[in-house]
Design a protein around this motif. Structure first.
Motif, PDB file in Angstrom:
ATOM      1  N   GLY A  87       3.575  12.745   4.812  1.00 20.67           N
ATOM      2  CA  GLY A  87       3.451  11.664   5.795  1.00 20.67           C
ATOM      3  C   GLY A  87       2.085  11.742   6.434  1.00 20.67           C
ATOM      4  N   SER A  88       1.997  12.446   7.578  1.00 15.87           N
ATOM      5  CA  SER A  88       0.693  12.622   8.221  1.00 15.87           C
ATOM      6  C   SER A  88      -0.254  13.376   7.289  1.00 15.87           C
ATOM      7  N   THR A 125      -0.065   8.663  13.295  1.00 16.25           N
ATOM      8  CA  THR A 125       0.661   8.736  14.572  1.00 16.25           C
ATOM      9  C   THR A 125      -0.326   8.978  15.731  1.00 16.25           C
ATOM     10  N   PHE A 163       0.879  -1.170   0.000  1.00 14.17           N
ATOM     11  CA  PHE A 163       0.000   0.000   0.000  1.00 14.17           C
ATOM     12  C   PHE A 163       0.912   1.214   0.000  1.00 14.17           C
ATOM     13  N   HIS A 218      10.742  -2.947   4.285  1.00  8.63           N
ATOM     14  CA  HIS A 218      10.290  -1.559   4.082  1.00  8.63           C
ATOM     15  C   HIS A 218      11.112  -0.956   2.953  1.00  8.63           C
ATOM     16  N   MET A 223      -0.381  11.485  17.649  1.00  3.07           N
ATOM     17  CA  MET A 223      -0.881  12.867  17.595  1.00  3.07           C
ATOM     18  C   MET A 223      -2.049  12.982  16.614  1.00  3.07           C
ATOM     19  N   TYR A 242       2.945   4.332  12.510  1.00  2.00           N
ATOM     20  CA  TYR A 242       2.332   4.091  11.197  1.00  2.00           C
ATOM     21  C   TYR A 242       0.808   4.014  11.282  1.00  2.00           C
ATOM     22  N   TRP A 254       8.906   4.116   2.852  1.00  2.00           N
ATOM     23  CA  TRP A 254       8.503   3.336   4.014  1.00  2.00           C
ATOM     24  C   TRP A 254       7.354   2.384   3.686  1.00  2.00           C
ATOM     25  N   ILE A 255       7.401   1.813   2.495  1.00  4.52           N
ATOM     26  CA  ILE A 255       6.304   0.957   2.062  1.00  4.52           C
ATOM     27  C   ILE A 255       6.551  -0.483   2.536  1.00  4.52           C
ATOM     28  N   THR A 256       5.726  -0.927   3.481  1.00  2.49           N
ATOM     29  CA  THR A 256       5.844  -2.292   4.013  1.00  2.49           C
ATOM     30  C   THR A 256       5.598  -3.291   2.881  1.00  2.49           C
ATOM     31  N   LEU A 283       1.386   4.860  -0.054  1.00  2.00           N
ATOM     32  CA  LEU A 283       0.765   6.167   0.172  1.00  2.00           C
ATOM     33  C   LEU A 283       1.818   7.216   0.558  1.00  2.00           C
ATOM     34  N   THR A 284       2.652   6.887   1.555  1.00  2.00           N
ATOM     35  CA  THR A 284       3.573   7.874   2.141  1.00  2.00           C
ATOM     36  C   THR A 284       4.659   8.315   1.156  1.00  2.00           C
TER      37      THR A 284
HETATM   38  C1  LIG Z   1       7.323   0.456  10.352  1.00  2.00           C
HETATM   39  C2  LIG Z   1       6.622   1.385   9.404  1.00  2.00           C
HETATM   40  C3  LIG Z   1       5.853   0.859   8.381  1.00  2.00           C
HETATM   41  C4  LIG Z   1       5.205   1.721   7.477  1.00  2.00           C
HETATM   42  N1  LIG Z   1       4.468   1.174   6.424  1.00  2.00           N
HETATM   43  C5  LIG Z   1       3.880   2.004   5.519  1.00  2.00           C
HETATM   44  C6  LIG Z   1       3.178   1.468   4.382  1.00  2.00           C
HETATM   45  O1  LIG Z   1       3.054   0.246   4.206  1.00  2.00           O
HETATM   46  N2  LIG Z   1       2.635   2.341   3.496  1.00  2.00           N
HETATM   47  C7  LIG Z   1       2.740   3.688   3.633  1.00  2.00           C
HETATM   48  O2  LIG Z   1       2.220   4.400   2.777  1.00  2.00           O
HETATM   49  N3  LIG Z   1       3.406   4.232   4.704  1.00  2.00           N
HETATM   50  C8  LIG Z   1       3.979   3.423   5.635  1.00  2.00           C
HETATM   51  N4  LIG Z   1       4.668   3.949   6.717  1.00  2.00           N
HETATM   52  C9  LIG Z   1       4.777   5.402   6.839  1.00  2.00           C
HETATM   53  C10 LIG Z   1       3.877   5.939   7.950  1.00  2.00           C
HETATM   54  O3  LIG Z   1       2.535   5.800   7.616  1.00  2.00           O
HETATM   55  C11 LIG Z   1       4.298   7.390   8.241  1.00  2.00           C
HETATM   56  O4  LIG Z   1       5.578   7.318   8.820  1.00  2.00           O
HETATM   57  C12 LIG Z   1       3.334   8.102   9.162  1.00  2.00           C
HETATM   58  O5  LIG Z   1       2.118   8.363   8.521  1.00  2.00           O
HETATM   59  C13 LIG Z   1       3.902   9.452   9.683  1.00  2.00           C
HETATM   60  O6  LIG Z   1       4.423  10.208   8.633  1.00  2.00           O
HETATM   61  P1  LIG Z   1       5.916  10.787   8.739  1.00  2.00           P
HETATM   62  O7  LIG Z   1       6.814   9.675   9.134  1.00  2.00           O
HETATM   63  O8  LIG Z   1       6.233  11.487   7.477  1.00  2.00           O
HETATM   64  O9  LIG Z   1       5.891  11.809   9.928  1.00  2.00           O
HETATM   65  P2  LIG Z   1       5.365  13.397   9.933  1.00  2.00           P
HETATM   66  O10 LIG Z   1       4.048  13.432   9.306  1.00  2.00           O
HETATM   67  O11 LIG Z   1       6.471  14.187   9.302  1.00  2.00           O
HETATM   68  O12 LIG Z   1       5.287  13.638  11.445  1.00  2.00           O
HETATM   69  C14 LIG Z   1       6.422  13.882  12.272  1.00  2.00           C
HETATM   70  C15 LIG Z   1       5.911  14.220  13.680  1.00  2.00           C
HETATM   71  O13 LIG Z   1       5.052  15.362  13.633  1.00  2.00           O
HETATM   72  C16 LIG Z   1       3.786  15.052  14.187  1.00  2.00           C
HETATM   73  N5  LIG Z   1       2.735  15.754  13.454  1.00  2.00           N
HETATM   74  C17 LIG Z   1       2.532  15.799  12.113  1.00  2.00           C
HETATM   75  N6  LIG Z   1       1.414  16.512  11.844  1.00  2.00           N
HETATM   76  C18 LIG Z   1       0.886  16.896  13.047  1.00  2.00           C
HETATM   77  C19 LIG Z   1      -0.255  17.623  13.437  1.00  2.00           C
HETATM   78  N7  LIG Z   1      -1.140  18.113  12.536  1.00  2.00           N
HETATM   79  N8  LIG Z   1      -0.459  17.832  14.762  1.00  2.00           N
HETATM   80  C20 LIG Z   1       0.395  17.340  15.690  1.00  2.00           C
HETATM   81  N9  LIG Z   1       1.501  16.619  15.371  1.00  2.00           N
HETATM   82  C21 LIG Z   1       1.747  16.395  14.067  1.00  2.00           C
HETATM   83  C22 LIG Z   1       3.636  13.543  14.023  1.00  2.00           C
HETATM   84  O14 LIG Z   1       2.719  13.011  14.967  1.00  2.00           O
HETATM   85  C23 LIG Z   1       5.065  13.077  14.274  1.00  2.00           C
HETATM   86  O15 LIG Z   1       5.285  12.989  15.649  1.00  2.00           O
HETATM   87  C24 LIG Z   1       5.318   3.114   7.624  1.00  2.00           C
HETATM   88  C25 LIG Z   1       6.094   3.640   8.679  1.00  2.00           C
HETATM   89  C26 LIG Z   1       6.739   2.795   9.561  1.00  2.00           C
HETATM   90  C27 LIG Z   1       7.562   3.367  10.672  1.00  2.00           C
END
Ligand SMILES: Cc1cc2nc3c(=O)[nH]c(=O)nc-3n(C[C@H](O)[C@H](O)[C@H](O)COP(=O)(O)OP(=O)(O)OC[C@H]3O[C@@H](n4cnc5c(N)ncnc54)[C@H](O)[C@@H]3O)c2cc1C
Length: 389
Positions: free
Chosen positions: A138-139, A374, A130, A218, A376, A371, A164-166, A132-133
């Motif tokens: 990210g978020s 988060t 999947f 990943h 938050m 993942y 970070w695509i699992t 997406l990221t």
């Molecule tokens: C083990 C693992 C497996 C994963 N597998 C997949 C996968 O299969 N497919 C896929 O698409 N993605 C995958 N991911 C990615 C994952 O979904 C993202 O890491 C996650 O959505 C957070 O995005 P980011 O890492 O860019 O962090 P950011 O979005 O950059 O966030 C960094 C920090 O800021 C905080 N933050 C961000 N926005 C806000 C807000 N509005 N208010 C308060 N705090 C905020 C966050 O909570 C976090 O603490 C995986 C990640 C990991 C670690």
């Protein structure tokens, strides 16, 4: 082996209890023997995919009409608790393949997509992911930049990088989210079912070494003008944000249930250890400060399980709101980190070594808080839903 009092069995009716026991037996027989080794060796095991498929677990959430087992939401969370208690990497693989990919295709795919891919996915003959990221999305997934440009013949060309695509490094197919028009914001996001090798995807490992889920794969997936036909669109052009949220809704409840499994494993290992280990002439379990830690872990486990089962039951009744899942994922994953951290402490120096379970549980638990939204982000969803009501 979990201590009986912390298993879910007592609070389940006979059919659900027998179901949980069947998945537990599978996890103990087929996953547990490899769990530490695949983590230490950072090794994705294709055999795990096939074993999960042969046991009917990958097809669990898929309707029997589509070749699956037709599990309800409570069975889905029970399965994730059982597998999550034994191997976080296997649970991640299973949740991506059966939840984020197969359930998404079942819900949003057309007859041709379902007919071609659901069977192989649920039998474990192909691996799905999947995607997406992105590095800068990210978020805030709606800001994704991966581009899908439409040609005069109606086909699309994908350009961009997912990270970070699992399963990404080993997957045969991916649900790739891209925008057909950045100016349309989330209304431009579209989901494509992509056969990765056929479109010449470029794969690379994520930078560095993952803290946990080391038996998972990943990867970064890059598309450089990859051609995909119009028939690859899943759920309609411009409907990709809804497809992504639908997938995450299936995935998040599995993450929350997996966090219950981690808590159970942390508590089980701690109970065994503090009963056996003697210091100052008594078992550690005789000291009140140790008892307090055990009581906190037990209360967190029961509360997490109650929230996750509540969410599953609301889902089955068709009355789940966005805050219900957010509360379950938030509480259960934060509690899993607390439980694993406490387990490391209670095991003393042994907890700091890979020879005992707590350190892997701690590393895996930290990932659950990140993942599929988060902690938050879960708080934001929960607060919005409460403030609106
Ligand atoms: C083990 C693992 C497996 C994963 N597998 C997949 C996968 O299969 N497919 C896929 O698409 N993605 C995958 N991911 C990615 C994952 O979904 C993202 O890491 C996650 O959505 C957070 O995005 P980011 O890492 O860019 O962090 P950011 O979005 O950059 O966030 C960094 C920090 O800021 C905080 N933050 C961000 N926005 C806000 C807000 N509005 N208010 C308060 N705090 C905020 C966050 O909570 C976090 O603490 C995986 C990640 C990991 C670690």
């Amino acid at each position: 082996m979990a201590t009986d009092s912390i298993l879910p069995d007592r609070e389940l009716d006979a059919p659900y209890r027998e179901f949980a026991q069947r998945i537990r037996a599978f996890a103990n027989d087929q996953l547990e023997p490899h769990a530490r080794a695949i983590d230490e060796q950072r090794r994705f095991m294709p055999e795990t995919v096939r074993a999960l498929g042969a046991a009917g677990i990958l097809g669990g959430p898929i309707a029997t009409a589509h070749g699956g087992e037709g599990w309800d939401a409570l069975q889905i969370v029970l399965a994730n608790e059982e597998v999550g208690a034994v191997c976080g990497s296997a649970r991640g693989l299973m949740a991506v393949q059966s939840g984020l990919v197969a359930q998404c295709l079942e819900q949003f795919g057309d007859d041709a997509q379902r007919g071609r891919w659901l069977g192989p996915l649920i039998r474990g003959e192909v691996v799905g992911c999947f995607a997406l990221t992105e590095d800068d999305a990210g978020s805030d997934v709606a800001s994704l930049a991966c581009r899908a440009s439409v040609g005069s013949d109606g086909s699309y060309r994908l350009a961009g990088t997912k990270t970070w695509i699992t399963n990404g490094g080993v997957a045969d197919i991916a649900l790739v989210f891209a925008t057909v028009d950045p100016a349309r914001g989330r209304d431009g996001i579209t989901c494509f079912l992509v056969e990765l090798e056929a479109v010449g995807v470029q794969r690379a490992p994520v930078a560095g070494v993952e803290l946990g889920h080391r038996g998972s794969n990943h990867a970064r997936l890059s598309f450089h003008g990859s051609a995909v036909p119009a028939e690859a669109v899943v759920g309609g052009v411009g409907n990709g944000f809804a497809v992504a949220m639908g997938g995450l809704s299936c995935g998040r409840i599995s993450v929350a249930a997996g966090a219950v499994g981690i808590q159970r494993a942390a508590l089980s290992s701690s109970i065994e250890f503090v009963n056996a280990r003697q210091q100052f002439g008594k078992p550690l379990a005789a000291f009140q400060m140790v008892q307090e830690r055990i009581a906190d872990m037990a209360a967190d486990l029961l509360a997490s399980r109650a929230l996750v089962y509540r969410c599953a039951r609301l889902r089955m009744a068709g009355s789940e709101g966005p805050g219900d899942l957010a509360a379950a994922k938030l509480f259960a994953t934060e509690a899993a980190s607390r439980a694993a951290d406490t387990a490391v402490m209670l095991h003393g120096s042994r907890g700091y070594s890979s020879a005992y379970p707590p350190e892997r549980l701690l590393r895996d638990a930290l990932g659950l808080r990140i993942y599929e939204g988060t902690s938050m982000i879960q708080k934001s969803i929960l607060a919005r839903s409460v403030l609106r009501s």
